[in-house]
Design an enzyme around this catalytic site. Structure first.
Site, PDB file in Angstrom:
ATOM      1  N   ASP A   1      45.642  36.467  42.594  1.00 48.45           N
ATOM      2  CA  ASP A   1      46.475  35.296  42.328  1.00 48.45           C
ATOM      3  C   ASP A   1      47.052  34.669  43.589  1.00 48.45           C
ATOM      4  OD1 ASP A   1      47.981  33.268  41.260  1.00 48.45           O
ATOM      5  OD2 ASP A   1      49.324  34.564  40.122  1.00 48.45           O
TER       6      ASP A   1
ATOM      7  N   ASP B   1      44.090  28.711  33.813  1.00 51.49           N
ATOM      8  CA  ASP B   1      44.278  28.535  35.251  1.00 51.49           C
ATOM      9  C   ASP B   1      42.987  28.986  35.943  1.00 51.49           C
ATOM     10  OD1 ASP B   1      44.946  29.219  38.018  1.00 51.49           O
ATOM     11  OD2 ASP B   1      47.033  28.889  37.453  1.00 51.49           O
TER      12      ASP B   1
ATOM     13  N   HIS C   1      43.388  31.874  38.360  1.00 52.93           N
ATOM     14  CA  HIS C   1      43.685  33.134  37.663  1.00 52.93           C
ATOM     15  C   HIS C   1      42.465  33.709  36.959  1.00 52.93           C
ATOM     16  CE1 HIS C   1      48.239  31.933  37.302  1.00 52.93           C
ATOM     17  NE2 HIS C   1      47.817  32.000  38.548  1.00 52.93           N
TER      18      HIS C   1
ATOM     19  N   HIS D   1      45.105  24.498  34.606  1.00 53.53           N
ATOM     20  CA  HIS D   1      45.655  24.530  35.966  1.00 53.53           C
ATOM     21  C   HIS D   1      44.463  24.576  36.893  1.00 53.53           C
ATOM     22  CE1 HIS D   1      49.847  26.342  34.834  1.00 53.53           C
ATOM     23  NE2 HIS D   1      49.759  25.052  34.618  1.00 53.53           N
TER      24      HIS D   1
ATOM     25  N   HIS E   1      46.603  30.997  45.347  1.00 55.08           N
ATOM     26  CA  HIS E   1      45.982  29.690  45.169  1.00 55.08           C
ATOM     27  C   HIS E   1      45.525  29.110  46.508  1.00 55.08           C
ATOM     28  CE1 HIS E   1      48.430  28.919  41.212  1.00 55.08           C
ATOM     29  NE2 HIS E   1      48.001  30.161  41.310  1.00 55.08           N
TER      30      HIS E   1
ATOM     31  N   TYR F   1      58.811  31.587  36.641  1.00 50.69           N
ATOM     32  CA  TYR F   1      57.801  32.654  36.678  1.00 50.69           C
ATOM     33  C   TYR F   1      58.408  34.041  36.796  1.00 50.69           C
ATOM     34  CZ  TYR F   1      58.381  31.453  41.640  1.00 50.69           C
ATOM     35  OH  TYR F   1      58.909  31.141  42.864  1.00 50.69           O
TER      36      TYR F   1
ATOM     37  N   ARG G   1      63.120  30.542  39.972  1.00 48.62           N
ATOM     38  CA  ARG G   1      63.577  31.940  39.998  1.00 48.62           C
ATOM     39  C   ARG G   1      64.400  32.277  38.755  1.00 48.62           C
ATOM     40  NH1 ARG G   1      61.582  34.724  43.455  1.00 48.62           N
ATOM     41  NH2 ARG G   1      60.769  33.876  45.387  1.00 48.62           N
TER      42      ARG G   1
ATOM     43  N   HIS H   1      56.862  24.099  32.943  1.00 48.66           N
ATOM     44  CA  HIS H   1      56.526  25.493  33.263  1.00 48.66           C
ATOM     45  C   HIS H   1      57.810  26.330  33.246  1.00 48.66           C
ATOM     46  CE1 HIS H   1      54.816  29.010  35.105  1.00 48.66           C
ATOM     47  NE2 HIS H   1      53.679  28.424  35.427  1.00 48.66           N
TER      48      HIS H   1
ATOM     49  N   HIS I   1      54.129  32.495  31.643  1.00 51.70           N
ATOM     50  CA  HIS I   1      53.334  33.671  31.955  1.00 51.70           C
ATOM     51  C   HIS I   1      53.676  34.731  30.919  1.00 51.70           C
ATOM     52  CE1 HIS I   1      53.187  32.434  36.500  1.00 51.70           C
ATOM     53  NE2 HIS I   1      52.661  31.543  35.696  1.00 51.70           N
TER      54      HIS I   1
ATOM     55  N   GLU J   1      49.672  31.293  29.530  1.00 50.90           N
ATOM     56  CA  GLU J   1      48.797  31.031  30.665  1.00 50.90           C
ATOM     57  C   GLU J   1      47.841  32.205  30.877  1.00 50.90           C
ATOM     58  OE1 GLU J   1      50.756  29.638  34.205  1.00 50.90           O
ATOM     59  OE2 GLU J   1      48.908  29.715  35.392  1.00 50.90           O
TER      60      GLU J   1
ATOM     61  N   GLU K   1      48.056  23.103  41.209  1.00 54.99           N
ATOM     62  CA  GLU K   1      49.137  23.958  41.729  1.00 54.99           C
ATOM     63  C   GLU K   1      48.679  24.527  43.063  1.00 54.99           C
ATOM     64  OE1 GLU K   1      48.924  26.717  38.388  1.00 54.99           O
ATOM     65  OE2 GLU K   1      50.928  26.065  37.796  1.00 54.99           O
TER      66      GLU K   1
HETATM   67 ZN    ZN Z   1      49.013  31.588  40.097  1.00 55.69          ZN
HETATM   68 FE    FE Z   2      48.948  28.370  36.960  1.00 55.95          FE
HETATM   69 FE    FE Z   3      51.880  29.618  36.136  1.00 56.76          FE
END
Ligand code: ZN
Ligand code: FE
Ligand code: FE
Length: 276
Positions: free
Chosen positions: A224, A176, A179, A211, A226, A70, A37, A67, A107, A142, A256
């Site tokens: 989006d 990804d 994605h 990913h 997963h 996000y 976060r 990473h 991202h 990404e 992921e």
């Molecule tokens: Zn995602």
């Molecule tokens: Fe990803």
């Molecule tokens: Fe990501």
């Protein structure tokens, strides 16, 4: 070499994270540089970091992926939000010098109403403020699902960002599979067509990581969400094609998927078995 792993938590320490990766049959992994976060990062213990680097080297790991949180948005219309993103990323790059040769995925962001072109310019500005020729980390954009005002759903958008970066040699792309599927590229049915398109627009030499996620939604859904490998719209046969595509042969693959460790261990074994 097939480098495969999953997203892991560094909460028990860096060396412990490497040991966990080994215990589930992984040869790479991804971790958040800080609370996802976006709050303050715990200081890195240099001895712990060095022990991890040594373990990965001895165990023949591929590049590992850090990473970014996000929640950061380097192309927000709000200047404070952009400043926070830039500060966070700059700090992460300093911390990642403990892991030379690693990848830093983020991202690209959401333009929050300013339009794609303005967003792209702001992302490039952020990168130009934080990249340095001395760094030992490659920063990855990404590929995104293109939901809302998200940038990076089209390969052309990522190309435009890379074109505006002063140090393109310090940059790359992470693809990804969930994605790109959601963004409208049918990677499961025809990975060759999607990767040919990627090569034409961005260049396969820029592709540094994958990913590997199934998607709960159909091609072009822009959602989006997963799914576990084989439980979504990409399907097992899609993943068999993806993991065996020659353009992806030497890249690190990171899961992921919604899993705890035993589930990740099973997916790692499954994908290794699929790899011809
Ligand atoms: Zn995602
Ligand atoms: Fe990803
Ligand atoms: Fe990501």
């Amino acid at each position: 070499m097939f480098y495969i792993g999953c997203h892991l938590s560094p909460s028990a320490g860096l060396l412990a994270m490497g040991k966990t990766a080994l215990s589930i049959g992984a040869s790479t992994f991804q971790f958040f540089t800080r609370n996802p976060r976006g709050s303050r990062a715990r200081a890195i213990d240099p001895a712990d970091a060095a022990a991890l680097v040594e373990l990965l080297r001895h165990s023949g790991f591929g590049p590992i992926v850090a990473h970014a949180p996000y929640t950061i948005n380097p192309c927000s219309k709000d200047a404070h939000t952009r400043e926070f993103a830039q500060m966070t990323m700059a700090d992460d790059l300093v911390r990642l010098e403990h892991f030379p040769g690693s990848l830093y995925n983020f991202h690209p962001g959401s333009h929050t109403g300013q339009g794609t072109e303005a967003g792209i310019a702001l992302i490039a500005d952020t990168l130009n403020a934080i990249l340095s020729p001395e760094q030992h980390t490659t920063v990855l954009l990404e590929t995104m699902a293109g939901k809302g005002t998200e940038i990076g759903g089209r390969f052309e958008e990522l190309r435009e960002i890379l074109d505006r970066v002063d140090l393109p040699g310090r940059m790359g792309v992470c693809l990804d599979t969930c994605h790109v599927n959601d963004a409208g590229y049918d990677i499961a049915a025809d990975p060759d067509a999607v990767l040919t398109d990627f090569d034409r627009v961005i260049g396969l030499d820029c592709l540094k990581a994958v990913h590997i996620n199934d998607s709960m939604n159909a091609v072009g859904a822009r959602k989006d969400r997963h799914a576990r490998i084989g439980e979504g719209h990409l399907g097992l046969e899609g993943f068999r094609r993806i993991v065996n595509h020659p353009a992806l042969a030497d890249l690190p693959f990171v899961l992921e998927t919604p899993n705890e460790l035993p589930g990740y261990a099973r997916e790692i074994a499954l994908l290794k078995e699929m790899r011809a």
